[in-house]
Design an enzyme around this catalytic site. Structure first.
Site, PDB file in Angstrom:
ATOM      1  N   ALA A 155       0.829  -1.207   0.000  1.00  0.00           N
ATOM      2  CA  ALA A 155       0.000   0.000   0.000  1.00  0.00           C
ATOM      3  C   ALA A 155       0.865   1.259   0.000  1.00  0.00           C
ATOM      4  CB  ALA A 155      -0.930  -0.003   1.206  1.00  0.00           C
ATOM      5  N   TYR A 156       1.974   1.213   0.729  1.00  0.00           N
ATOM      6  CA  TYR A 156       2.894   2.363   0.755  1.00  0.00           C
ATOM      7  C   TYR A 156       3.486   2.597  -0.626  1.00  0.00           C
ATOM      8  CZ  TYR A 156       6.968   5.191   2.070  1.00  0.00           C
ATOM      9  OH  TYR A 156       7.915   6.176   2.160  1.00  0.00           O
ATOM     10  N   VAL A 157       3.945   1.528  -1.273  1.00  0.00           N
ATOM     11  CA  VAL A 157       4.521   1.658  -2.614  1.00  0.00           C
ATOM     12  C   VAL A 157       3.466   2.154  -3.601  1.00  0.00           C
ATOM     13  CG1 VAL A 157       5.383   0.309  -4.575  1.00  0.00           C
ATOM     14  CG2 VAL A 157       6.453   0.083  -2.338  1.00  0.00           C
ATOM     15  N   SER A 159       1.123   4.211  -2.982  1.00  0.00           N
ATOM     16  CA  SER A 159       1.019   5.665  -2.798  1.00  0.00           C
ATOM     17  C   SER A 159       2.203   6.392  -3.419  1.00  0.00           C
ATOM     18  CB  SER A 159       0.885   6.008  -1.306  1.00  0.00           C
ATOM     19  OG  SER A 159       2.112   5.883  -0.607  1.00  0.00           O
ATOM     20  N   LYS A 160       3.380   5.807  -3.319  1.00  0.00           N
ATOM     21  CA  LYS A 160       4.567   6.466  -3.850  1.00  0.00           C
ATOM     22  C   LYS A 160       4.672   6.330  -5.367  1.00  0.00           C
ATOM     23  CE  LYS A 160       6.105   8.239  -0.048  1.00  0.00           C
ATOM     24  NZ  LYS A 160       6.106   9.707   0.117  1.00  0.00           N
TER      25      LYS A 160
END
Length: 247
Positions: A155-157, A159-160
């Site tokens: 999920a973090y990736v 967003s990035k």
């Protein structure tokens, strides 16, 4: 670009009160920029950073706002312009990282992270696109995990990866305005955000994964930002992987 030419430049750094953001603020101030230290929830820490800069003879103010709130961030831009006469550089380090396997991620965490990392970057980039002076620079933040694909970072990736898309398209949309738009993608960096919830073995393994066999330091990332903010006028629409050679 020497300090004699950066002395008239103004930078707004979101998330500027801690971690990489603080290192960026300190580096740009040392290079002669007037700096606005943005914070979301800790005004005391932002004030400490600004006071340190002014005590050393620099120029600094603090501005508080939720990066995803366009009205509040618009007021923050107003405050910087009122204090220093304009804005030349916006560095968007503000972000959050919540790790979990995709199969078990709490979707409330997904929404919270994407509101800050994606909407926040979009809001700040939109304001910067409309308000930076000629010769300005926008520097957003991605992550090297977009290439390494570590488990639990899904999920973090996501967003990035969105941040990278926003950055690369905005660079093309600002044709003719002499404003550069780039992203920095740090590798493992010794910040509280990165070290939180990691045991010593995990940290050691991540250090060894880099050919230079160490974690990055916030100052390493700030060096890249300073390059993009000032002298790098021919670097535009790029993602710079500042990660010590992490594959």
């Amino acid at each position: 670009m020497s300090s004699t030419t950066t002395a008239s430049r103004v930078a707004l750094v979101t998330g500027g009160s801690g971690g990489i953001g603080r290192a960026v603020v300190e580096r740009l101030a040392a290079d002669g920029y007037a700096v606005a230290v943005h914070y979301a929830g800790n005004p005391a820490r932002a004030t400490e950073v600004a006071d340190q800069i002014t005590a050393a003879g620099g120029r600094a103010i603090t501005v508080g706002a939720d990066v995803a709130d366009e009205t509040a961030m618009g007021a923050a831009f107003d405050a910087v312009e009122a204090a220093f006469g304009g804005i030349d550089v916006v560095v968007n380090t503000a972000g959050i990282m919540l790790l979990s396997p995709i199969a078990t991620l709490d979707l409330a965490d997904f929404d919270h992270m994407h509101r800050t990392n994606v909407r926040g970057t979009f809001v700040v980039s939109q304001l910067a696109a409309n308000r930076l002076r000629t010769g300005g620079a926008i520097v957003n933040f991605s992550t090297s995990v977009t290439r390494t694909q570590f488990p639990a970072y899904g999920a973090y990736v996501a967003s990035k990866a969105a941040v990278e898309g926003i950055t690369l398209i905005l660079a093309r949309e600002l044709r003719g305005k002499d404003i550069t738009v780039n992203a920095v993608a740090p590798g493992p960096t010794a910040t509280a955000l990165f070290l939180n919830d990691k045991d010593e073995a995990t940290i050691a393994n991540l250090s060894k994964a880099v050919p230079l066999e160490r974690l990055g330091q916030p100052a390493d990332i700030a060096e890249t930002v300073a390059f993009l903010a000032g002298p790098a006028r021919w670097v535009n629409g790029q993602v710079l992987f500042t990660n010590g050679g992490l594959a």
